[in-house]
Motif scaffolding. Structure first.
Motif, PDB file in Angstrom:
ATOM      1  N   PHE A   1       0.807  -1.215   0.000  1.00 44.29           N
ATOM      2  CA  PHE A   1       0.000   0.000   0.000  1.00 44.29           C
ATOM      3  C   PHE A   1       0.846   1.274   0.000  1.00 44.29           C
ATOM      4  O   PHE A   1       0.308   2.374   0.040  1.00 44.29           O
ATOM      5  CB  PHE A   1      -0.941   0.014   1.209  1.00 44.29           C
TER       6      PHE A   1
ATOM      7  N   THR B   1       1.472   5.036  -4.551  1.00 44.50           N
ATOM      8  CA  THR B   1       0.220   5.691  -4.963  1.00 44.50           C
ATOM      9  C   THR B   1      -0.350   5.099  -6.248  1.00 44.50           C
ATOM     10  O   THR B   1      -1.564   5.051  -6.409  1.00 44.50           O
ATOM     11  CB  THR B   1       0.402   7.215  -5.128  1.00 44.50           C
TER      12      THR B   1
ATOM     13  N   ILE C   1      -2.340   2.142  -5.237  1.00 47.96           N
ATOM     14  CA  ILE C   1      -3.588   2.591  -4.592  1.00 47.96           C
ATOM     15  C   ILE C   1      -4.586   3.039  -5.657  1.00 47.96           C
ATOM     16  O   ILE C   1      -5.773   2.696  -5.604  1.00 47.96           O
ATOM     17  CB  ILE C   1      -3.321   3.733  -3.588  1.00 47.96           C
TER      18      ILE C   1
ATOM     19  N   TYR D   1      -8.341   1.542  -6.422  1.00 50.35           N
ATOM     20  CA  TYR D   1      -9.553   2.372  -6.513  1.00 50.35           C
ATOM     21  C   TYR D   1     -10.235   2.211  -7.865  1.00 50.35           C
ATOM     22  O   TYR D   1     -11.460   2.180  -7.948  1.00 50.35           O
ATOM     23  CB  TYR D   1      -9.234   3.851  -6.232  1.00 50.35           C
TER      24      TYR D   1
ATOM     25  N   LEU E   1      -8.914  -0.353   2.289  1.00 46.53           N
ATOM     26  CA  LEU E   1      -8.791   0.998   1.728  1.00 46.53           C
ATOM     27  C   LEU E   1      -9.746   1.963   2.415  1.00 46.53           C
ATOM     28  O   LEU E   1      -9.370   3.090   2.749  1.00 46.53           O
ATOM     29  CB  LEU E   1      -9.066   0.962   0.235  1.00 46.53           C
TER      30      LEU E   1
END
Length: 94
Positions: free
Chosen positions: A17, A20, A23, A27, A85
Motif C-alpha cells: 500500500f 500511490t 492505490i 480504486y 482501503l
C-alpha cells in the motif's frame, strides 16, 4: 502476540500500500472489472507500468484476474481489499 512469520507477512502486505499508483489501481477496480488498457487510462500511467504494479498486487493477493479471449480482466480479490482501503481513508480523514 502473533507468530513472527505472520508479522512479517502482515508487514509485507502493508508495504504494498506504500505506492500511490497501486492505490489508484485498487480504486479503479472498486466495483469494476477492467483490462490493463482501461486501468492505465484511469490512473494516468503506461500499460507497462500498470502491468508491473498489477503483478505486485497479484502476488499480495489483492487483485485477481481472468482471461476473456485475448484480454485479461482484473478485479479486487475480495471485499477485504475494499475494507482495508476504506478504513485507511477513514483513519487519515479523521
Amino acid at each position: 502476540m502473533p507468530d513472527e512469520e505472520l508479522l512479517y507477512d502482515l508487514a509485507d502486505l502493508f508495504k504494498v500500500f506504500a505506492d500511490t499508483t497501486r492505490i489508484k489501481i485498487l480504486y479503479a477496480l472498486m466495483g469494476h472489472n477492467r483490462c490493463v488498457a482501461d486501468i492505465a487510462e484511469i490512473v494516468g500511467a503506461t500499460q507497462s507500468a500498470v502491468s508491473h504494479q498489477l503483478r505486485t498486487l497479484k502476488q499480495a493477493r489483492l487483485v485477481k484476474f481472468q482471461r476473456e479471449g485475448k484480454n485479461v480482466i482484473y478485479s479486487l480479490s475480495d471485499n477485504h481489499v475494499y475494507t482495508m482501503l476504506a478504513q485507511g481513508m477513514t483513519h487519515i480523514c479523521e
